[in-house]
Design a protein around this motif. Structure first.
Motif, PDB file in Angstrom:
ATOM      1  N   LEU A  57      28.108  29.763  13.270  1.00 24.87           N
ATOM      2  CA  LEU A  57      29.153  30.951  12.476  1.00 24.87           C
ATOM      3  C   LEU A  57      29.738  30.823  12.210  1.00 24.87           C
ATOM      4  CD1 LEU A  57      26.885  33.679  13.638  1.00 24.87           C
ATOM      5  CD2 LEU A  57      26.182  32.063  11.762  1.00 24.87           C
ATOM      6  N   TYR A  58      30.474  30.441  12.454  1.00 27.13           N
ATOM      7  CA  TYR A  58      32.578  30.017  12.408  1.00 27.13           C
ATOM      8  C   TYR A  58      32.994  29.026  11.446  1.00 27.13           C
ATOM      9  CZ  TYR A  58      31.470  26.557  15.579  1.00 27.13           C
ATOM     10  OH  TYR A  58      30.986  25.749  16.665  1.00 27.13           O
ATOM     11  N   ALA A  59      31.734  28.518  10.881  1.00 26.31           N
ATOM     12  CA  ALA A  59      31.828  27.774  10.012  1.00 26.31           C
ATOM     13  C   ALA A  59      31.521  28.850   7.767  1.00 26.31           C
ATOM     14  CB  ALA A  59      30.803  26.489   9.501  1.00 26.31           C
ATOM     15  N   MET A  60      31.629  29.569   8.350  1.00 31.01           N
ATOM     16  CA  MET A  60      31.611  30.163   6.939  1.00 31.01           C
ATOM     17  C   MET A  60      32.919  30.833   6.856  1.00 31.01           C
ATOM     18  SD  MET A  60      28.037  32.617   7.497  1.00 31.01           S
ATOM     19  CE  MET A  60      27.895  33.529   5.872  1.00 31.01           C
ATOM     20  N   PRO A  61      33.758  32.167   7.793  1.00 29.49           N
ATOM     21  CA  PRO A  61      34.795  32.344   7.719  1.00 29.49           C
ATOM     22  C   PRO A  61      35.657  30.819   7.577  1.00 29.49           C
ATOM     23  CG  PRO A  61      34.365  33.088   9.514  1.00 29.49           C
ATOM     24  CD  PRO A  61      33.090  32.498   8.924  1.00 29.49           C
ATOM     25  N   GLU A  86      23.126  30.532   5.496  1.00 30.30           N
ATOM     26  CA  GLU A  86      22.499  30.096   4.935  1.00 30.30           C
ATOM     27  C   GLU A  86      22.435  28.556   5.036  1.00 30.30           C
ATOM     28  OE1 GLU A  86      19.893  30.792   0.248  1.00 30.30           O
ATOM     29  OE2 GLU A  86      21.860  31.622   1.132  1.00 30.30           O
ATOM     30  N   PRO A  87      22.514  27.690   6.344  1.00 33.22           N
ATOM     31  CA  PRO A  87      22.795  26.228   5.567  1.00 33.22           C
ATOM     32  C   PRO A  87      21.593  25.523   4.669  1.00 33.22           C
ATOM     33  CG  PRO A  87      21.448  26.396   8.073  1.00 33.22           C
ATOM     34  CD  PRO A  87      21.885  28.261   7.375  1.00 33.22           C
ATOM     35  N   LEU A 130      16.497  30.301  14.464  1.00 35.84           N
ATOM     36  CA  LEU A 130      15.751  30.680  14.157  1.00 35.84           C
ATOM     37  C   LEU A 130      15.069  31.972  13.274  1.00 35.84           C
ATOM     38  CD1 LEU A 130      13.329  28.731  14.197  1.00 35.84           C
ATOM     39  CD2 LEU A 130      12.465  29.574  16.516  1.00 35.84           C
ATOM     40  N   ASN A 131      16.251  33.028  14.231  1.00 40.68           N
ATOM     41  CA  ASN A 131      16.167  34.154  13.578  1.00 40.68           C
ATOM     42  C   ASN A 131      16.827  34.257  12.236  1.00 40.68           C
ATOM     43  OD1 ASN A 131      14.116  34.366  16.027  1.00 40.68           O
ATOM     44  ND2 ASN A 131      15.329  35.575  17.348  1.00 40.68           N
ATOM     45  N   ALA A 132      17.933  33.473  12.209  1.00 39.60           N
ATOM     46  CA  ALA A 132      18.828  34.171  10.707  1.00 39.60           C
ATOM     47  C   ALA A 132      18.007  33.858   9.587  1.00 39.60           C
ATOM     48  CB  ALA A 132      20.052  33.018  11.059  1.00 39.60           C
TER      49      ALA A 132
END
Length: 467
Positions: A57-61, A86-87, A130-132
């Protein structure tokens, strides 16, 4: 009488301490001879070059994989990245092809980093890809299948830290670490490291049973020194490693579970972002090692980072690691959409171009034997199977290269990239100046124009009696 009692007490305590230390050193994860270990690690020692992937998730910030810690972001606030992850451009087959084209032979991916988000299917938390809502995929399964399809060996990184888990006790590295040390007790009142240890074992069991043969395991990491750290007792490292060895007997494990003094507790050491000065040793004995390095400064995708290493710097890093008997694990931080940054692709392409013709100086190679001195501005690697020595020319010489002490040891010399012959010549001379070539030295004649490769390599085929 009081003095005698004191002496007995001191002796008893000393004996007790000795027995505790002895017992500790006698703990064994599993039985394996040195020869068996070398055989188990033979592919890794041969392949020398792998890809590390830090993704989460750290790829987003996009401002460091430790952004949650550095900016002290609470779990509730960090959750927005889970909701929006959202990859949509994720194609692990492209990743695998790029790794293979760069000459990498194995890869290790973060299945869970310190933020606690899991890229794999797990029954023990909802905090997974899987739940994102905008992902809904087991990203690890797709990755494993893609990299295996390209013939690369696969490894899993798993963070022992977990800043999202409600039972992981807050320590000095936690995003919510208090300024006042007195507050640790209050913050950890309802947290249970026993339950967290079971969580870790359950997840590692999933990772090591759901995806077939796993070649490498990277556990990260222990920090037992000082106040409010974590070490082997916090992780139950001995129990953890016994579980890992039981589930995947052939797996190779790094050295970050705080078990350096325990046989079977680790296989190789991991100097991070660090160039060693010589082959690392432990207790006076050389040990397997691998340096993990980034293209830039951070491990995760960092959009605005500017201190990127050049292709040449990365090649020198690879060559020098092999020249000192080690491996290089070179890290990529994919974007939040699942792509490799253009700067990464550029470096991988440059490395691949060099490896396409010079990989024999890397695969299966190690430190040069004693008696072979590296000429100035060069690095040596050696293949003990083929008995070939490789001279990497970091600074291209003018017309000649002096090989001190090589006389009588070399049968043939050639450039590696095209296997064109290099002749042995005389010492340099002119009308006004003449040097004598010592009996024990050789002089190699080189073309004036540097070959069109980033770092030219000379391949020496050695005589049978060169040693």
């Amino acid at each position: 009488m009081q003095w005698n009692m004191m002496k007995k007490t001191v002796l008893f305590l000393g004996l007790l301490l000795f027995l505790c230390q002895t017992g500790k050193s006698q703990v064994k994860i599993w039985d394996e001879t040195e020869e068996q270990k070398q055989e188990r690690m033979a592919w890794w020692t041969h392949d020398r070059f792998g890809m590390f992937i830090h993704w989460g998730l750290y790829a987003m910030p996009a401002r460091h994989e430790w952004v949650m810690r550095y900016e002290k972001i609470p779990v509730e606030e960090y959750h927005k990245y889970f909701e929006l992850f959202e990859p949509d451009l994720y194609d692990p087959h492209e990743w695998a092809k790029m790794a293979k084209a760069a000459g990498m032979k194995y890869a290790v991916i973060t299945t869970k980093h310190h933020e606690g988000f899991c890229l794999f299917k797990t029954d023990y938390t909802d905090y997974q890809a899987l739940n994102a809502p905008l992902c809904r995929k087991d990203l690890i399964k797709e990755w494993v299948d893609a990299f295996r399809a390209e013939g690369l060996k696969v490894g899993f990184y798993y963070s022992l830290l977990d800043w999202h888990h409600p039972d992981f006790e807050i320590d000095r590295l936690h995003p919510q670490a208090p300024k006042d040390k007195k507050d640790y007790g209050k913050l950890n009142k309802d947290r249970d490291m026993g339950r967290y240890r079971e969580y870790v074992k359950n997840q590692l069991t999933e990772l090591l049973t759901q995806y077939g043969k796993i070649d490498l395991l990277w556990l990260d990491y222990s920090y037992p020194g000082g106040e409010h750290g974590k070490g082997r007792q916090d992780w139950d490292s001995e129990g953890l490693l016994k579980l890992v060895r039981k589930l995947q007997p052939g797996i190779i494990v790094n050295d970050r579970a705080d078990l350096l003094d325990v046989p079977g507790g680790w296989d190789f050491t991991t100097p991070e972002q660090y160039k060693v000065s010589k082959w690392p040793e432990r207790d006076g004995k050389r040990i397997p090692w691998e340096t993990c390095q980034t293209f830039s400064g951070s491990w995760g995708y960092y959009r605005d980072e500017a201190n990127w290493k050049s292709t040449r710097q990365l090649l020198v890093l690879l060559i020098e690691s092999v020249a000192k008997g080690g491996n290089l694990l070179l890290n990529v931080g994919p974007t939040a959409r699942g792509t490799f940054d253009a700067r990464v692709q550029d470096r991988l392409e440059g490395i691949g171009k060099w490896m396409a013709v010079n990989s024999p100086s890397i695969y299966g190679c190690t430190e040069a034997p004693e008696g072979f001195k590296a000429p100035e501005n060069t690095l040596l690697t050696y293949n003990p199977e083929t008995k070939r020595l490789y001279i990497h020319l970091l600074d291209y010489p003018v017309e000649r290269l002096l090989l001190e002490g090589y006389a009588g040891k070399v049968k043939y010399a050639q450039f590696l990239h095209d296997r064109s012959e290099l002749k042995f010549g005389e010492a340099p001379f002119s009308i006004t100046y003449q040097e004598e070539l010592k009996e024990e030295d050789l002089s190699l004649e080189l073309p004036v124009i540097k070959p069109d490769v980033e770092i030219p390599v000379i391949e020496l085929i050695l005589d049978e009696d060169a040693f």
